[in-house]
Design a protein around this motif. Sequence first.
Motif, short mmCIF file in Angstrom:
data_model
loop_
_atom_site.label_atom_id
_atom_site.label_comp_id
_atom_site.label_asym_id
_atom_site.label_seq_id
_atom_site.Cartn_x
_atom_site.Cartn_y
_atom_site.Cartn_z
N ALA A 21 0.80 -1.30 -0.11
CA ALA A 21 -0.07 0.06 0.01
C ALA A 21 0.97 1.11 0.03
O ALA A 21 0.70 2.31 -0.52
N ALA A 22 1.86 1.20 0.69
CA ALA A 22 2.83 2.43 0.76
C ALA A 22 3.47 2.54 -0.56
O ALA A 22 3.46 3.74 -0.92
N GLN A 23 3.94 1.34 -1.15
CA GLN A 23 4.57 1.43 -2.43
C GLN A 23 3.72 1.92 -3.32
O GLN A 23 3.94 2.99 -4.47
N ALA A 24 2.34 1.69 -3.31
CA ALA A 24 1.31 1.92 -4.32
C ALA A 24 0.72 3.44 -4.07
O ALA A 24 -0.24 3.75 -4.64
N GLN A 25 1.25 4.23 -2.98
CA GLN A 25 0.62 5.35 -2.55
C GLN A 25 0.32 6.10 -3.94
O GLN A 25 1.22 6.41 -4.53
N ALA A 55 5.67 11.83 -14.23
CA ALA A 55 6.90 11.21 -14.79
C ALA A 55 7.80 10.70 -13.80
O ALA A 55 7.99 9.42 -13.92
N GLU A 56 8.41 11.26 -13.01
CA GLU A 56 9.26 10.93 -12.05
C GLU A 56 8.64 10.19 -10.97
O GLU A 56 9.18 9.51 -10.15
N SER A 57 7.33 10.35 -10.77
CA SER A 57 6.93 9.18 -9.63
C SER A 57 6.05 8.05 -10.31
O SER A 57 5.30 7.45 -9.58
N ALA A 58 6.38 7.59 -11.39
CA ALA A 58 5.85 6.64 -12.45
C ALA A 58 4.38 6.68 -12.29
O ALA A 58 3.72 5.47 -12.04
N GLY A 59 3.51 7.78 -12.23
CA GLY A 59 2.26 7.93 -12.22
C GLY A 59 1.58 8.04 -10.97
O GLY A 59 0.37 8.25 -10.85
N ASN A 246 0.91 22.84 0.86
CA ASN A 246 0.61 22.69 2.04
C ASN A 246 1.70 21.56 2.87
O ASN A 246 2.06 20.55 2.34
N GLN A 247 2.05 22.16 4.09
CA GLN A 247 3.00 21.54 4.95
C GLN A 247 2.90 19.87 5.11
O GLN A 247 3.48 19.06 4.84
N ALA A 248 1.50 19.85 5.68
CA ALA A 248 1.05 18.31 6.09
C ALA A 248 0.96 17.63 4.82
O ALA A 248 1.16 16.45 4.92
N LYS A 249 0.40 18.20 3.56
CA LYS A 249 0.47 17.41 2.66
C LYS A 249 1.80 16.74 2.16
O LYS A 249 1.81 15.61 1.97
N TYR A 250 2.63 17.40 2.07
CA TYR A 250 3.96 17.38 1.88
C TYR A 250 4.48 16.14 3.06
O TYR A 250 5.20 14.90 2.57
N SER A 254 5.16 9.65 0.85
CA SER A 254 6.20 8.63 1.10
C SER A 254 7.52 9.27 0.83
O SER A 254 7.50 10.26 0.18
N PRO A 255 8.45 8.69 1.45
CA PRO A 255 9.97 9.21 1.17
C PRO A 255 10.28 9.20 -0.39
O PRO A 255 10.79 10.25 -0.85
N GLU A 256 9.58 8.40 -1.07
CA GLU A 256 9.86 8.28 -2.30
C GLU A 256 9.27 9.47 -3.25
O GLU A 256 9.67 10.30 -4.05
N LEU A 257 7.84 10.09 -2.71
CA LEU A 257 7.23 10.97 -3.56
C LEU A 257 7.80 12.41 -2.91
O LEU A 257 7.80 13.32 -3.81
N LYS A 258 8.28 12.37 -1.45
CA LYS A 258 8.95 13.38 -0.97
C LYS A 258 10.13 13.95 -1.83
O LYS A 258 10.31 14.83 -2.26
#
Length: 344
Positions: A21-25, A55-59, A246-250, A254-258
């Motif tokens: 689930a985390a990987q598929a966020q 693109a960099e988040s693979a969608g 929004n800071q909370a959104k960031y 996940s670390p990958e998306l950050k």
Amino acid sequence: MKTPFRLAATAAALALAGAGAAQAQEVTLKFHHIWNTQAMAAVNVIAPWCDKIAAESAGKMKCQVLPAMSGGGTPPQLVDRVKDGVDDVIITLPGYTAGRFPAMEVFELPFMTNSAEVGARAAWDYLQKNALKEFPGTKILATWVHDEGYVHTRDKPVKTLADFKGLKMRAPTRQTNKLLAALGASPVGMPLPALPDAVSKGTIDGFLLPWEVMPSLKLHEMVKYHTETDPSRPALYSAVFVFAMNQAKYDGLSPELKKVIDNNSGAAYSQSIGKLWDNSQTAGRKAATEHGNVFYRLPLAEMDNWVKASAGLYDDWTADMDKRGLNGKQLLQDARDLLVKYKK
């Protein structure tokens, strides 16, 4: 009764499911801004940024873009909408909310810079040192200033200070309104989206604006005269933009998306946006030229008169900062030093 083996298997399955689930966020960022879809910023900044993070988040991360305040509210409310999480990402001018972000106003004082790229580099460094506390609950992804701002009028050219007398002129921020008053005009503050209607109805006689945004609003068709300052000197004015999340959104990413957001924000990204604004001048000016409008280059001697007439704005601003418990002279010096540091 479950055996230890079955309990362990169940726990492992749950752990794998959680990891999956985390990987598929998947995240959709509500991106709200002030421009129409044809504007330079919408085409050259917002759309490419959204394409890159997708693109960099693979969608896994994408934008829901809300142009021209189509998500509701007004341009001055964007800073609170992103802080409160109503919007996830915004671009706006802090100066739309007069006096709310006083430290960042320093780059909106007259005759500070004539390069958006240089101004962007200076503004980013200055923000990190002096102004992040002005944006609680908000992660600033980039900040910059626009290219040189000029004088545009409907019915008569502005060639001297005396020509400002009696003119109702629009400016975007508190400091540019003060500048207009110092030059002898009657300032009218309003955000960009309200400008075409005000010009076409004659509510105002003209406005201060850079070339970049004029074609998308067809403003070059609503005025006839353009007064430009000498490019060898700092521009009449500029305004500060912030690209904010929004800071909370960031924090919830996940670390990958950050990492994707981090790779598409910061000092180098701010500089690249400033460069886009600089490079946009030619196309904006060309539209006015092809429309048959009249251009006037302000002589240096007359420009000196404008500089002298507006000199008191620096003292007013530093005094205002001091009253707020900030060191106004030091803030002004920091901004000037950074502009010198990055000057081409």
